[in-house]
Design a protein around this motif. Structure first.
Motif, PDB file in Angstrom:
ATOM      1  N   ASP A   8       0.841  -1.209   0.000  1.00 47.59           N
ATOM      2  CA  ASP A   8       0.000   0.000   0.000  1.00 47.59           C
ATOM      3  C   ASP A   8       0.868   1.249   0.000  1.00 47.59           C
ATOM      4  O   ASP A   8       1.902   1.289   0.682  1.00 47.59           O
ATOM      5  CB  ASP A   8      -0.890   0.030   1.248  1.00 47.59           C
ATOM      6  N   GLY A   9       0.438   2.245  -0.738  1.00 47.71           N
ATOM      7  CA  GLY A   9       1.087   3.543  -0.732  1.00 47.71           C
ATOM      8  C   GLY A   9       2.280   3.633  -1.668  1.00 47.71           C
ATOM      9  O   GLY A   9       2.766   2.633  -2.187  1.00 47.71           O
ATOM     10  N   HIS A  10       2.718   4.864  -1.885  1.00 47.65           N
ATOM     11  CA  HIS A  10       3.885   5.106  -2.724  1.00 47.65           C
ATOM     12  C   HIS A  10       5.116   5.152  -1.837  1.00 47.65           C
ATOM     13  O   HIS A  10       5.199   5.968  -0.925  1.00 47.65           O
ATOM     14  CB  HIS A  10       3.730   6.411  -3.492  1.00 47.65           C
ATOM     15  N   MET A  11       6.057   4.272  -2.094  1.00 50.87           N
ATOM     16  CA  MET A  11       7.270   4.163  -1.299  1.00 50.87           C
ATOM     17  C   MET A  11       8.248   5.268  -1.692  1.00 50.87           C
ATOM     18  O   MET A  11       8.504   5.491  -2.874  1.00 50.87           O
ATOM     19  CB  MET A  11       7.885   2.774  -1.558  1.00 50.87           C
ATOM     20  N   THR A  14      13.969   6.929  -0.178  1.00 52.68           N
ATOM     21  CA  THR A  14      14.710   6.516   1.018  1.00 52.68           C
ATOM     22  C   THR A  14      14.265   5.141   1.496  1.00 52.68           C
ATOM     23  O   THR A  14      15.094   4.286   1.807  1.00 52.68           O
ATOM     24  CB  THR A  14      14.514   7.553   2.153  1.00 52.68           C
ATOM     25  N   LEU A  15      12.965   4.918   1.553  1.00 51.05           N
ATOM     26  CA  LEU A  15      12.441   3.624   1.993  1.00 51.05           C
ATOM     27  C   LEU A  15      12.795   2.534   0.986  1.00 51.05           C
ATOM     28  O   LEU A  15      13.121   1.409   1.366  1.00 51.05           O
ATOM     29  CB  LEU A  15      10.927   3.708   2.190  1.00 51.05           C
ATOM     30  N   ALA A  16      12.767   2.851  -0.288  1.00 52.71           N
ATOM     31  CA  ALA A  16      13.088   1.873  -1.328  1.00 52.71           C
ATOM     32  C   ALA A  16      14.538   1.405  -1.237  1.00 52.71           C
ATOM     33  O   ALA A  16      14.862   0.298  -1.687  1.00 52.71           O
ATOM     34  CB  ALA A  16      12.811   2.464  -2.702  1.00 52.71           C
ATOM     35  N   ASP A  23      13.604  -3.948  -8.090  1.00 59.30           N
ATOM     36  CA  ASP A  23      13.182  -2.741  -8.797  1.00 59.30           C
ATOM     37  C   ASP A  23      11.821  -2.358  -8.253  1.00 59.30           C
ATOM     38  O   ASP A  23      11.149  -3.165  -7.595  1.00 59.30           O
ATOM     39  CB  ASP A  23      13.095  -3.008 -10.301  1.00 59.30           C
ATOM     40  N   ARG A  24      11.389  -1.141  -8.541  1.00 59.69           N
ATOM     41  CA  ARG A  24      10.067  -0.733  -8.054  1.00 59.69           C
ATOM     42  C   ARG A  24       9.407   0.217  -9.033  1.00 59.69           C
ATOM     43  O   ARG A  24      10.071   0.887  -9.828  1.00 59.69           O
ATOM     44  CB  ARG A  24      10.154  -0.079  -6.696  1.00 59.69           C
ATOM     45  N   VAL A  25       8.090   0.237  -8.948  1.00 64.10           N
ATOM     46  CA  VAL A  25       7.297   1.187  -9.712  1.00 64.10           C
ATOM     47  C   VAL A  25       6.087   1.547  -8.850  1.00 64.10           C
ATOM     48  O   VAL A  25       5.531   0.699  -8.153  1.00 64.10           O
ATOM     49  CB  VAL A  25       6.875   0.603 -11.090  1.00 64.10           C
ATOM     50  N   ASN A  26       5.723   2.839  -8.851  1.00 65.31           N
ATOM     51  CA  ASN A  26       4.536   3.297  -8.131  1.00 65.31           C
ATOM     52  C   ASN A  26       3.376   3.342  -9.109  1.00 65.31           C
ATOM     53  O   ASN A  26       3.511   3.876 -10.207  1.00 65.31           O
ATOM     54  CB  ASN A  26       4.767   4.694  -7.546  1.00 65.31           C
ATOM     55  N   MET A  27       2.248   2.768  -8.690  1.00 72.50           N
ATOM     56  CA  MET A  27       1.067   2.774  -9.554  1.00 72.50           C
ATOM     57  C   MET A  27      -0.197   2.599  -8.732  1.00 72.50           C
ATOM     58  O   MET A  27      -0.223   1.811  -7.796  1.00 72.50           O
ATOM     59  CB  MET A  27       1.164   1.689 -10.627  1.00 72.50           C
ATOM     60  N   SER A  28      -1.212   3.365  -9.064  1.00 77.19           N
ATOM     61  CA  SER A  28      -2.554   3.226  -8.471  1.00 77.19           C
ATOM     62  C   SER A  28      -2.528   3.168  -6.948  1.00 77.19           C
ATOM     63  O   SER A  28      -3.180   2.310  -6.350  1.00 77.19           O
ATOM     64  CB  SER A  28      -3.235   1.980  -9.024  1.00 77.19           C
ATOM     65  N   GLY A  29      -1.763   4.054  -6.319  1.00 77.14           N
ATOM     66  CA  GLY A  29      -1.745   4.087  -4.857  1.00 77.14           C
ATOM     67  C   GLY A  29      -0.972   2.964  -4.214  1.00 77.14           C
ATOM     68  O   GLY A  29      -1.066   2.754  -3.002  1.00 77.14           O
ATOM     69  N   GLN A  30      -0.218   2.215  -5.002  1.00 79.92           N
ATOM     70  CA  GLN A  30       0.586   1.116  -4.476  1.00 79.92           C
ATOM     71  C   GLN A  30       2.003   1.212  -5.033  1.00 79.92           C
ATOM     72  O   GLN A  30       2.252   1.885  -6.020  1.00 79.92           O
ATOM     73  CB  GLN A  30       0.002  -0.237  -4.895  1.00 79.92           C
ATOM     74  N   THR A  31       2.905   0.512  -4.357  1.00 82.27           N
ATOM     75  CA  THR A  31       4.258   0.346  -4.870  1.00 82.27           C
ATOM     76  C   THR A  31       4.433  -1.120  -5.207  1.00 82.27           C
ATOM     77  O   THR A  31       4.078  -1.997  -4.415  1.00 82.27           O
ATOM     78  CB  THR A  31       5.314   0.761  -3.825  1.00 82.27           C
ATOM     79  N   VAL A  32       4.956  -1.383  -6.394  1.00 83.67           N
ATOM     80  CA  VAL A  32       5.211  -2.751  -6.824  1.00 83.67           C
ATOM     81  C   VAL A  32       6.725  -2.956  -6.812  1.00 83.67           C
ATOM     82  O   VAL A  32       7.465  -2.273  -7.515  1.00 83.67           O
ATOM     83  CB  VAL A  32       4.654  -3.020  -8.236  1.00 83.67           C
ATOM     84  N   HIS A  56       2.351  -2.485   4.446  1.00 80.49           N
ATOM     85  CA  HIS A  56       1.215  -3.407   4.330  1.00 80.49           C
ATOM     86  C   HIS A  56       1.293  -4.100   2.979  1.00 80.49           C
ATOM     87  O   HIS A  56       1.072  -3.473   1.937  1.00 80.49           O
ATOM     88  CB  HIS A  56      -0.104  -2.640   4.480  1.00 80.49           C
ATOM     89  N   VAL A  57       1.622  -5.398   2.995  1.00 78.38           N
ATOM     90  CA  VAL A  57       1.716  -6.176   1.756  1.00 78.38           C
ATOM     91  C   VAL A  57       0.307  -6.528   1.306  1.00 78.38           C
ATOM     92  O   VAL A  57      -0.455  -7.161   2.034  1.00 78.38           O
ATOM     93  CB  VAL A  57       2.561  -7.453   1.954  1.00 78.38           C
ATOM     94  N   VAL A  58      -0.027  -6.094   0.102  1.00 78.25           N
ATOM     95  CA  VAL A  58      -1.349  -6.335  -0.462  1.00 78.25           C
ATOM     96  C   VAL A  58      -1.358  -7.655  -1.229  1.00 78.25           C
ATOM     97  O   VAL A  58      -2.320  -8.418  -1.171  1.00 78.25           O
ATOM     98  CB  VAL A  58      -1.750  -5.180  -1.412  1.00 78.25           C
ATOM     99  N   GLU A  59      -0.265  -7.921  -1.931  1.00 80.78           N
ATOM    100  CA  GLU A  59      -0.198  -9.117  -2.762  1.00 80.78           C
ATOM    101  C   GLU A  59       1.261  -9.487  -3.005  1.00 80.78           C
ATOM    102  O   GLU A  59       2.125  -8.624  -3.104  1.00 80.78           O
ATOM    103  CB  GLU A  59      -0.875  -8.849  -4.124  1.00 80.78           C
ATOM    104  N   MET A  60       1.502 -10.788  -3.085  1.00 84.95           N
ATOM    105  CA  MET A  60       2.808 -11.304  -3.455  1.00 84.95           C
ATOM    106  C   MET A  60       2.561 -12.449  -4.425  1.00 84.95           C
ATOM    107  O   MET A  60       1.698 -13.285  -4.162  1.00 84.95           O
ATOM    108  CB  MET A  60       3.574 -11.806  -2.248  1.00 84.95           C
TER     109      MET A  60
END
Length: 65
Positions: A8-11, A14-16, A23-32, A56-60
């Motif tokens: 949940d949320g855009h990371m 610093t947190l990343a 790798d990461r990408v922010n999308m639709s209110g989440q960070t993947v 808060h992990v939404v999906e793995m």
């Protein structure tokens, strides 16, 4: 093995930095977070890191090679 972890949320940048192996990408209110995972021990370590940082992990899920 490649995995994707959605939180949940855009990371922030610093947190990343706590996940240099992904790798990461922010999308639709989440960070993947996504990338290669060597084994289950590393996967559980990534999830434990998410928990310790209060994410808060939404999906793995395992991604196709």
């Amino acid at each position: 093995m490649r995995y994707e972890i959605r939180v949940d949320g855009h990371m922030s940048d610093t947190l990343a930095e706590a996940f240099p192996e992904l790798d990461r990408v922010n999308m639709s209110g989440q960070t993947v977070l996504f990338g290669s995972v060597i084994d289950e021990a590393q996967l559980f370590g990534l999830l434990a890191r998410c928990q310790s940082l209060g994410l808060h992990v939404v999906e793995m899920r395992r991604m196709p090679e």
